[in-house]
Scaffold this motif. Structure first.
Motif, PDB file in Angstrom:
ATOM      1  N   GLY A  92     -21.849  23.307  -8.761  1.00  0.00           N
ATOM      2  CA  GLY A  92     -21.608  24.307  -9.788  1.00  0.00           C
ATOM      3  C   GLY A  92     -22.830  25.157 -10.074  1.00  0.00           C
ATOM      4  O   GLY A  92     -23.943  24.890  -9.603  1.00  0.00           O
ATOM      5  N   GLU A  93     -22.624  26.224 -10.861  1.00  0.00           N
ATOM      6  CA  GLU A  93     -23.712  27.082 -11.293  1.00  0.00           C
ATOM      7  C   GLU A  93     -24.399  26.459 -12.511  1.00  0.00           C
ATOM      8  O   GLU A  93     -23.847  25.598 -13.187  1.00  0.00           O
ATOM      9  CB  GLU A  93     -23.175  28.467 -11.656  1.00  0.00           C
ATOM     10  N   GLU A  94     -25.626  26.930 -12.782  1.00  0.00           N
ATOM     11  CA  GLU A  94     -26.398  26.359 -13.887  1.00  0.00           C
ATOM     12  C   GLU A  94     -25.679  26.498 -15.218  1.00  0.00           C
ATOM     13  O   GLU A  94     -25.752  25.615 -16.073  1.00  0.00           O
ATOM     14  CB  GLU A  94     -27.774  27.029 -13.944  1.00  0.00           C
ATOM     15  N   GLU A  95     -24.951  27.623 -15.414  1.00  0.00           N
ATOM     16  CA  GLU A  95     -24.273  27.823 -16.694  1.00  0.00           C
ATOM     17  C   GLU A  95     -23.127  26.843 -16.907  1.00  0.00           C
ATOM     18  O   GLU A  95     -22.587  26.733 -18.011  1.00  0.00           O
ATOM     19  CB  GLU A  95     -23.764  29.262 -16.822  1.00  0.00           C
ATOM     20  N   HIS A  96     -22.717  26.135 -15.855  1.00  0.00           N
ATOM     21  CA  HIS A  96     -21.646  25.148 -15.981  1.00  0.00           C
ATOM     22  C   HIS A  96     -22.169  23.750 -16.295  1.00  0.00           C
ATOM     23  O   HIS A  96     -21.386  22.813 -16.436  1.00  0.00           O
ATOM     24  CB  HIS A  96     -20.807  25.113 -14.698  1.00  0.00           C
ATOM     25  N   ILE A  97     -23.489  23.597 -16.391  1.00  0.00           N
ATOM     26  CA  ILE A  97     -24.073  22.305 -16.751  1.00  0.00           C
ATOM     27  C   ILE A  97     -23.931  22.116 -18.264  1.00  0.00           C
ATOM     28  O   ILE A  97     -24.289  22.987 -19.050  1.00  0.00           O
ATOM     29  CB  ILE A  97     -25.555  22.245 -16.344  1.00  0.00           C
ATOM     30  N   THR A  98     -23.368  20.985 -18.657  1.00  0.00           N
ATOM     31  CA  THR A  98     -23.197  20.672 -20.079  1.00  0.00           C
ATOM     32  C   THR A  98     -24.385  19.857 -20.563  1.00  0.00           C
ATOM     33  O   THR A  98     -24.710  18.822 -19.989  1.00  0.00           O
ATOM     34  CB  THR A  98     -21.899  19.879 -20.305  1.00  0.00           C
ATOM     35  N   GLN A 104     -18.380  13.517 -14.580  1.00  0.00           N
ATOM     36  CA  GLN A 104     -19.405  14.296 -13.884  1.00  0.00           C
ATOM     37  C   GLN A 104     -20.653  13.451 -13.660  1.00  0.00           C
ATOM     38  O   GLN A 104     -20.829  12.396 -14.264  1.00  0.00           O
ATOM     39  CB  GLN A 104     -19.763  15.543 -14.702  1.00  0.00           C
ATOM     40  N   TRP A 121     -23.267  17.435 -14.758  1.00  0.00           N
ATOM     41  CA  TRP A 121     -23.213  18.439 -13.701  1.00  0.00           C
ATOM     42  C   TRP A 121     -22.320  17.952 -12.569  1.00  0.00           C
ATOM     43  O   TRP A 121     -22.044  16.765 -12.447  1.00  0.00           O
ATOM     44  CB  TRP A 121     -24.627  18.769 -13.207  1.00  0.00           C
ATOM     45  N   SER A 122     -21.847  18.888 -11.769  1.00  0.00           N
ATOM     46  CA  SER A 122     -20.911  18.557 -10.688  1.00  0.00           C
ATOM     47  C   SER A 122     -21.617  18.642  -9.339  1.00  0.00           C
ATOM     48  O   SER A 122     -22.474  19.506  -9.146  1.00  0.00           O
ATOM     49  CB  SER A 122     -19.733  19.535 -10.691  1.00  0.00           C
TER      50      SER A 122
END
Length: 419
Positions: free
Chosen positions: A303-309, A328, A418-419
């Motif tokens: 995934g992109e960095e903005e998708h990291i929780t 994840q 993260w994925s």
């Protein structure tokens, strides 16, 4: 001349007409048309006229007699917008709530907060309105609420910025208590600053947990964060708090309170149990996000960095996360305090007795440190690894790996999903 609470006619109240109102007004578009009131979807027909009317009050289009009356009218419109959209936000599962209604709620919070400032009223209610919009709403006007609350917070009296905890936070017990024994054969491996390739080949691809050392030494939080620091930076900010030792307990509940009240009631007072656990804290309070970094190893994901929780976990000694699994990959970074952690492989899932209900299907029924082996006899077959996670260490928890966590001290952790 049309009365307003905006640029042409500063509202009543000594602060609103001076430096504070000038700072607040600078956050808004320079013209009425610039405040677009854009929504990401359809809402009830009555809502858009209310939004336009509130905007008109800000920029002087309403023609109401006197700035004080305009501020009062703006406050009432903010109340109406929040009340109306609140019903929509609570009408079903959160994932099904339209972003447009969340934006309406944000506008209601924005107009309400601006009305408080314009009238020269105490700023704490305006700060709370901003936080409610950040928690329940959706970003509008380049996340204006986050910028507004930062300005308001700087104008609060010092004791209000720190919240109810005050000087008591400085006396929180810091001496460590005994930790559970970790047998060498059960201990998780430790690795200091491995290369991306080494981590990928030996831990990420084979999905093996590991404790990483040295990778967060340079984060500002490692020298800045403490209980007292949170009082200073976020004492007046409203956040959701989980009440109870663990989320599977019947008495477990959630409550909105200020960080200062949380520290006073659940950190300073060792007889109560509450936990600040949420993924919005770093967006809500950007000052904290500036003190951490996303681990470089997350770039190995898909995934992109903005998708990291990014999640915050702040609570007293004795707080427990029951044995559960997440969908994840997880880096759990320990900032201060210690945590006892056990990990079980997904291959042992049948021996861990997950709850049968859909809502808790990712959580084990077993009390890991005091198992009922009559009720759950196969639990003794499950092999585990464990560690005492120390400040400055980061634990890699592979996706679907079962993990149990108990805080051994007042503790703050940051997790990256993260994925």
């Amino acid at each position: 001349m049309a009365a307003s609470v905006g640029r042409g006619a500063p509202a009543a109240g000594p602060e609103a007409g001076g430096a504070l109102w000038a700072e607040v007004w600078a956050l808004l578009p320079g013209t009425e048309e610039g405040l677009t009131l854009a929504l990401s979807g359809e809402v009830d027909d009555c809502v858009r006229p209310l939004l336009r009317r509130a905007r008109g009050l800000l920029y002087g289009a309403e023609g109401r007699p006197g700035e004080e009356a305009a501020a009062a009218a703006l406050r009432r419109l903010g109340d109406v917008l929040r009340d109306y959209s609140w019903e929509k936000l609570n009408a079903g599962p959160w994932r099904e709530i339209s972003k447009a209604w969340r934006q309406v709620y944000t506008y209601g919070c924005l107009f309400g907060a601006l009305a408080e400032v314009a009238a020269g009223r105490p700023l704490a209610p305006a700060v709370r309105l901003c936080d409610m919009g950040l928690l329940m709403g959706a970003s509008v006007l380049d996340n204006v609420l986050a910028r507004l609350v930062r300005v308001l917070q700087q104008h609060l009296p010092r004791e209000q910025r720190r919240g109810a905890a005050g000087l008591a936070a400085e006396s929180v017990r810091t001496e460590p208590r005994p930790a559970p024994a970790v047998r060498p054969e059960d201990a998780l491996p430790r690795l200091r600053c491995p290369s991306l390739e080494h981590f990928r080949d030996n831990y990420l691809i084979p999905q093996k947990p590991v404790v990483l050392e040295g990778i967060m030494d340079h984060w500002p939080c490692m020298r800045k964060w403490s209980v007292d620091y949170f009082c200073q930076v976020a004492g007046c900010r409203t956040v959701p708090v989980e009440l109870g030792t663990r989320y599977t307990d019947e008495e477990w509940s959630q409550k909105l309170m200020t960080v200062g009240d949380f520290i006073s009631q659940y950190i300073v007072n060792e007889n109560s149990m509450g936990y600040l656990a949420q993924h919005q804290l770093f967006d809500q309070i950007p000052e904290l996000k500036e003190d951490i970094s996303i681990p470089d190893y997350c770039c190995l994901g898909e995934g992109e960095e903005e998708h990291i929780t990014i999640n915050a976990w702040f609570g007293p000694e004795g707080t427990i996360s029951p044995l559960h699994q997440d969908p994840q990959q997880n880096f759990l970074a320990q900032v201060f305090g210690r945590k006892y952690i056990r990990l079980y492989s997904p291959q042992d899932s049948e021996n861990l007795y997950p709850h049968e209900s859909q809502i808790l299907h990712n959580t084990s029924q077993v009390d890991v440190e005091d198992p009922d082996l009559v009720k759950f006899p196969n639990f003794r077959k499950a092999a585990f690894q464990s560690c005492i996670l120390m400040p400055g260490q980061v634990l890699f928890i592979p996706v679907k790996y079962w993990h149990y966590v108990r805080s051994l001290d007042v503790s703050f952790s940051v997790s990256f999903w993260w994925s």
